[in-house]
Write an enzyme that holds these catalytic residues in place. Structure first.
Site, short mmCIF file in Angstrom:
data_model
loop_
_atom_site.label_atom_id
_atom_site.label_comp_id
_atom_site.label_asym_id
_atom_site.label_seq_id
_atom_site.Cartn_x
_atom_site.Cartn_y
_atom_site.Cartn_z
N VAL A 206 61.50 -39.79 -94.57
CA VAL A 206 60.24 -39.30 -95.15
C VAL A 206 59.11 -39.35 -94.11
O VAL A 206 58.34 -38.42 -93.97
CB VAL A 206 59.87 -40.15 -96.39
N ALA A 207 59.05 -40.47 -93.36
CA ALA A 207 57.93 -40.64 -92.43
C ALA A 207 58.09 -39.78 -91.18
O ALA A 207 57.12 -39.23 -90.68
CB ALA A 207 57.82 -42.11 -92.03
N ILE A 209 59.95 -36.96 -90.61
CA ILE A 209 59.98 -35.50 -90.70
C ILE A 209 58.59 -35.01 -91.09
O ILE A 209 58.09 -35.33 -92.16
CB ILE A 209 61.03 -35.04 -91.73
N GLU A 211 57.06 -32.96 -92.76
CA GLU A 211 57.22 -31.88 -93.74
C GLU A 211 55.86 -31.26 -94.10
O GLU A 211 55.78 -30.14 -94.57
CB GLU A 211 57.96 -32.36 -94.99
N ASP A 253 33.92 1.33 -80.11
CA ASP A 253 33.16 2.56 -80.30
C ASP A 253 31.71 2.26 -79.96
O ASP A 253 31.29 1.11 -80.07
CB ASP A 253 33.18 2.95 -81.79
N ASP A 548 36.72 4.08 -86.94
CA ASP A 548 36.10 4.36 -88.23
C ASP A 548 36.67 5.61 -88.92
O ASP A 548 36.74 5.67 -90.12
CB ASP A 548 34.56 4.49 -88.08
N ASN A 642 53.12 -42.56 -94.27
CA ASN A 642 53.36 -41.12 -94.41
C ASN A 642 52.28 -40.45 -95.27
O ASN A 642 51.77 -39.39 -94.94
CB ASN A 642 54.74 -40.90 -95.01
N ASP A 646 49.98 -38.32 -92.88
CA ASP A 646 50.37 -36.91 -92.89
C ASP A 646 49.31 -36.04 -93.57
O ASP A 646 49.16 -34.88 -93.26
CB ASP A 646 51.68 -36.76 -93.67
P1 ATP Z 1 30.89 6.81 -80.74
O1 ATP Z 1 32.20 6.95 -80.06
O2 ATP Z 1 29.79 6.64 -79.80
O3 ATP Z 1 30.92 5.87 -81.86
P2 ATP Z 1 31.59 9.07 -81.93
O4 ATP Z 1 32.90 9.03 -81.30
O5 ATP Z 1 31.47 8.84 -83.37
O6 ATP Z 1 30.57 8.19 -81.27
P3 ATP Z 1 31.07 11.64 -82.38
O7 ATP Z 1 30.47 11.36 -83.69
O8 ATP Z 1 32.44 12.14 -82.26
O9 ATP Z 1 30.96 10.42 -81.50
O10 ATP Z 1 30.08 12.59 -81.64
C1 ATP Z 1 30.43 13.24 -80.46
C2 ATP Z 1 29.43 14.33 -80.21
O11 ATP Z 1 29.50 15.25 -81.29
C3 ATP Z 1 27.99 13.86 -80.16
O12 ATP Z 1 27.60 13.60 -78.83
C4 ATP Z 1 27.22 15.01 -80.72
O13 ATP Z 1 26.87 15.91 -79.70
C5 ATP Z 1 28.21 15.71 -81.63
N1 ATP Z 1 27.96 15.38 -83.02
C6 ATP Z 1 27.88 14.17 -83.59
N2 ATP Z 1 27.67 14.26 -84.91
C7 ATP Z 1 27.62 15.57 -85.21
C8 ATP Z 1 27.43 16.34 -86.40
N3 ATP Z 1 27.26 15.77 -87.57
N4 ATP Z 1 27.43 17.67 -86.30
C9 ATP Z 1 27.62 18.27 -85.13
N5 ATP Z 1 27.79 17.63 -83.98
C10 ATP Z 1 27.80 16.28 -83.99
#
Ligand code: ATP
Length: 821
Positions: A206-207, A209, A211, A253, A548, A642, A646
């Protein structure tokens, strides 16, 4: 066997052990359950004709749900509107190809999910398109409910750490049983009573292992996960906690994570090259448009600005009501800029015939509209997007009211204007319109400011100092990306950058060779993210990747830690991620890594403590049998050790506050085992001291060769004191306990004090004296034991001192070598 006393006390001991284990296990299960409630699924639903965002659990049959790309279907829905609606039903069917949904009645006898094309099933994911459906079944009544019931009866898979703890437990049990068998045989050969040896054997098992080890690990992980949730990082699976401390590369991002995602138009440049600064912040009309130069009449310049913002408003899906933005911040910024010129409700003046939605791959959005009122003009396309994308569709540009052909010089000028805005860290969005999508007229561009999040610069610096490399991935242009990266402190002029296009041109091998030196990736889309993760992993990196969008899912799955954005992230990417950042903040990633490192460190500490207790208890009896002397501890005393060793003290080592020095240590090697050579050495040193000290006290007390209750009480108390001192020194592997502070871990103070009080009761309370065969000790005895047992602590502190010296010597040498280089 008529030993009623022992029977009662052993039953009591077992009940206590089982209860402690049960309570711990129950707590960890409960806290994991709580986690699932932290990010409740939400959905968009239509009630009373109004679109509202609702918790999915509040839906009832009859509700109308709106589905768009990236959503998780919140209930079983009978679809009555489906525009290109493709749903990933792989969780039901195993089919990875999304199913294209319809709204038609279906006449089918089969009940299979894949045949019911007019139903969107709860828990499935919208890959593209949009639709509406009426709720027919919710929660457990849904098709998903059936699967959920099955899932509930399945045990959650164990984490690698839990598995290694299990195997450690099995190995220890194996060796312990071997040694116990040997002790019992030896005792039997020596002619000791068989029953006594059996008793000792069982209590030793008991002591010795540990567990409790796997459960203490689970509880520590679960508590850590709860702590992380308080710091706004939701960990979806326990194993993630272990990997967090190993992450050596973070790909983040830009928008929303490194920056605030609070977009404000601060600069405008029209196709006539009229320039203006825009003042005011927030999603409202406060602020004004200030023309830079007096190159033309005020009216001409303003008309041109208005034309640009008008396209920005028509080609827009956001709206601002009462200062509140619904939709994308980039689009909200355009509406706010238009409001500064008293332009309201522009979009409502047009009838939208078609939409080409914005995507991170296309970096462009276009709508086809006709004006609702006045002369029905011909249909026009209104386009906004990344400058080079928009320019590639333009053949002309607006020059006041005249449309002129776009020549190479103008083209170059527009590009250099956008680079100028980009270098100021502004996100550039360009605008155009025309009757044909490939024959547009360029009208200008805006620069949108998205300030860096406060604290991110410091987080990046801390991470870099601990050997974690941070890389920024953005859809924005190079100048914007570099300007922001410079402001955040991880890019300097001359450093390597790479674009999505360049990545496409490289093969996997050359890309993997180049990637370590690159910290900024611009104009990249979701497909590039996957290649980036793969290239980094090919170089042996442990990668944390944020995402995202719907298409980020694959990269998040592939990354060692997939990190989804809680606020702006789609359900699809949250589903694929291991961790969700509630506030989308980069700082939270750092906080989670810190916790991950700290938890692993704490687990190692209590493993060290428990192993020394187990080895010491086992060896003590083994040696006494080998040395032909009576057993220093009786069965009840071993059980007692234990229970109080423990349990609480070990668990409280698991909640030791995270030491700052651990945080700045480099990421752990994933392959490094929990039980290292260093750990074994310190376990062996501590247990040797405990064994020697305890045997010394026992032999010293038992000089008359007769074992009296006093002898065992002294030995027993000596062992308990030793263990408490050992627990104290196990709080850190390098730092002195006095540096971390004696009282900084409250649960530890409480559990050790509690254990000591219990020990005193066992010695001084007559009822317990009978059960444990003990007798009262004098203050002098206790002081004597205190001095002897403190040796384990002193030796450990001295070892730590040498270790600290060695570390600082190493650091000095490193600095010296760097200096010489
Ligand atoms: P990050 O990587 O910085 O988070 P992102 O990857 O979300 O940004 P995007 O949103 O893909 O970047 O934007 C890329 C490009 O697309 C921007 O630089 C802008 O010129 C254009 N863009 C962003 N939003 C829009 C929109 N709603 N309509 C048209 N063009 C857009």
């Amino acid at each position: 066997m008529q030993q009623i006393d022992d029977a009662f006390s052993i039953t009591a001991a077992i009940i206590i052990v089982v209860t402690v284990a049960f309570v711990q296990e129950y707590r960890s299960e409960k806290s994991l359950e709580e986690l699932n409630k932290l990010v409740p699924p939400v959905c968009n639903c239509l009630r009373g004709g109004q679109a509202e965002t609702l918790f999915a659990r509040l839906l009832v049959p009859g509700d109308i749900v709106l589905l768009t790309t990236g959503d998780r279907v919140p209930a079983d829905l009978r679809l009555f509107e489906a525009v290109d609606l493709s749903i990933d039903e792989s969780s039901f069917t195993g089919e990875t190809e999304p199913s294209l949904k319809t709204t038609y009645p279906i006449n089918t006898k089969t009940n299979s999910v894949s045949d019911r094309l007019n139903i969107a099933f709860m828990g499935t994911l919208v890959r593209c398109g949009n639709g509406r459906g009426i709720v027919v079944n919710t929660g457990v009544n849904s098709e998903f409910g059936e699967i959920f019931k099955m899932m509930q009866s399945e045990e959650a898979p164990k984490t690698p750490l839990q598995k290694s703890m299990d195997s450690l437990g099995t190995q220890l049990s194996f060796y312990s049983f071997g040694i116990i068998g040997m002790i019992m045989t030896l005792g039997w050969i020596q002619g000791r009573p068989v029953l006594e040896m059996f008793n000792i054997g069982v209590s030793l098992a008991v002591a010795a292992i540990p567990e409790g080890l796997p459960i203490v690990v689970t509880v520590t992980l679960a508590l850590g996960v709860m702590r992380m949730a308080k710091r706004k990082a939701i960990i979806k699976r326990l194993p993630t906690v272990e990997t967090l401390g190993c992450v050596d590369t973070i790909c983040s991002d830009k928008t929303g994570t490194l920056t605030k995602n609070e977009m404000t138009v601060t600069a405008m440049v029209t196709s006539e090259l009229y320039r203006a600064d825009v003042s005011g912040v927030g999603y409202n009309g406060s602020g004004e448009i200030i023309l830079s130069e007096d190159i033309d009449s005020y009216k001409k310049q303003m008309d041109s600005m208005k034309r640009l913002l008008e396209i920005g408003c028509i080609c827009n899906n956001a709206d601002i009501t009462g200062g509140q933005l619904r939709g994308q911040p980039t689009e909200g910024a355009l509406i706010a800029a238009a409001q500064k010129l008293d332009m309201f409700g522009i979009k409502d003046k047009y009838l939208r015939l078609q939409e080409f939605p914005f995507s991170s791959e296309q970096k462009l959005m276009a709508v086809k509209c006709i004006p609702k009122f006045g002369p029905k003009d011909e249909e026009k396309f209104y386009v906004k997007g990344a400058l080079e994308k928009v320019l590639s569709l333009c053949t002309k540009y607006c020059s006041n009211d005249v449309i002129r052909p776009l020549d190479a010089d103008r083209h170059k000028q527009f590009i250099s204007e956008s680079q100028y805005l980009g270098r100021k860290g502004l996100r550039v969005l360009a605008f155009a319109y025309g009757t044909k999508l490939d024959d547009l007229s360029f009208v200008g561009m805006v620069g949108i400011l998205d300030p860096p999040r406060p604290g991110v610069r410091e987080s990046i610096r801390t991470l870099q100092a601990s050997g974690v490399s941070v890389k920024m991935l953005t859809g924005d242009a190079m100048d914007t990306a570099c300007a922001i990266a410079t402001r955040l402190g991880f890019y300097a002029t001359g450093n390597a950058v790479i674009s999505g296009q360049e990545i496409d041109a490289l093969d996997d091998h050359s890309f993997a060779m180049r990637i370590p030196s690159v910290s900024v990736f611009y104009r990249v889309g979701p497909a590039h993210k996957l290649r980036i993760v793969k290239a980094l992993q090919k170089n042996g990196a442990v990668v944390g990747m944020t995402g995202d969008g719907v298409n980020d899912g694959v990269a998040l799955k592939k990354a060692d830690i997939g990190i989804a954005m809680g606020k702006i992230g789609t359900d699809v990417c949250k589903e694929a991620a291991d961790m969700i950042l509630i506030d989308d903040d980069f700082f939270t990633i750092m906080a989670a890594i810190e916790e991950g490192k700290g938890i692993f460190h704490n687990i190692r500490n209590f493993v060290r403590f428990q192993l020394s207790t187990s080895i010491a208890a086992l060896s003590l009896i083994a040696f006494s049998t080998l040395m032909h002397i009576p057993n220093p501890l009786n069965a009840m005393q071993i059980l007692w050790i234990n229970i109080i060793m423990d349990g609480p003290p070990a668990q409280s080592l698991g909640v030791e506050p995270v030491d700052h020095d651990i945080l700045i240590q480099p990421p752990r090697n994933v392959k490094e085992p929990m039980i290292t050579r260093e750990l074994i050495t310190s376990v062996l040193i501590s247990s040797s001291i405990i064994i020697t000290g305890t045997l010394f006290v026992f032999i010293n007390e038992m000089s008359d060769k007769i074992v009296t209750p006093r002898d065992t009480t002294m030995t027993f108390t000596c062992f308990v004191f030793f263990d408490m001192f050992n627990a104290l020194s196990c709080r850190s592997q390098v730092k002195s306990v006095f540096t971390i502070g004696l009282l900084t871990n409250k649960p530890f103070v409480i559990s050790v004090t509690g254990s000591l009080i219990c020990q005193m009761l066992v010695i001084y309370l007559p009822q317990l004296q009978k059960i444990f065969v003990t007798e009262a000790l004098s203050v002098g005895d206790l002081l004597f034991l205190f001095c002897i047992t403190s040796t384990v602590f002193i030796v450990s502190e001295v070892r730590k001192l040498f270790k600290r010296r060695a570390i600082s010597r190493e650091k000095r040498n490193q600095v010296y070598q760097d200096h010489m280089v």
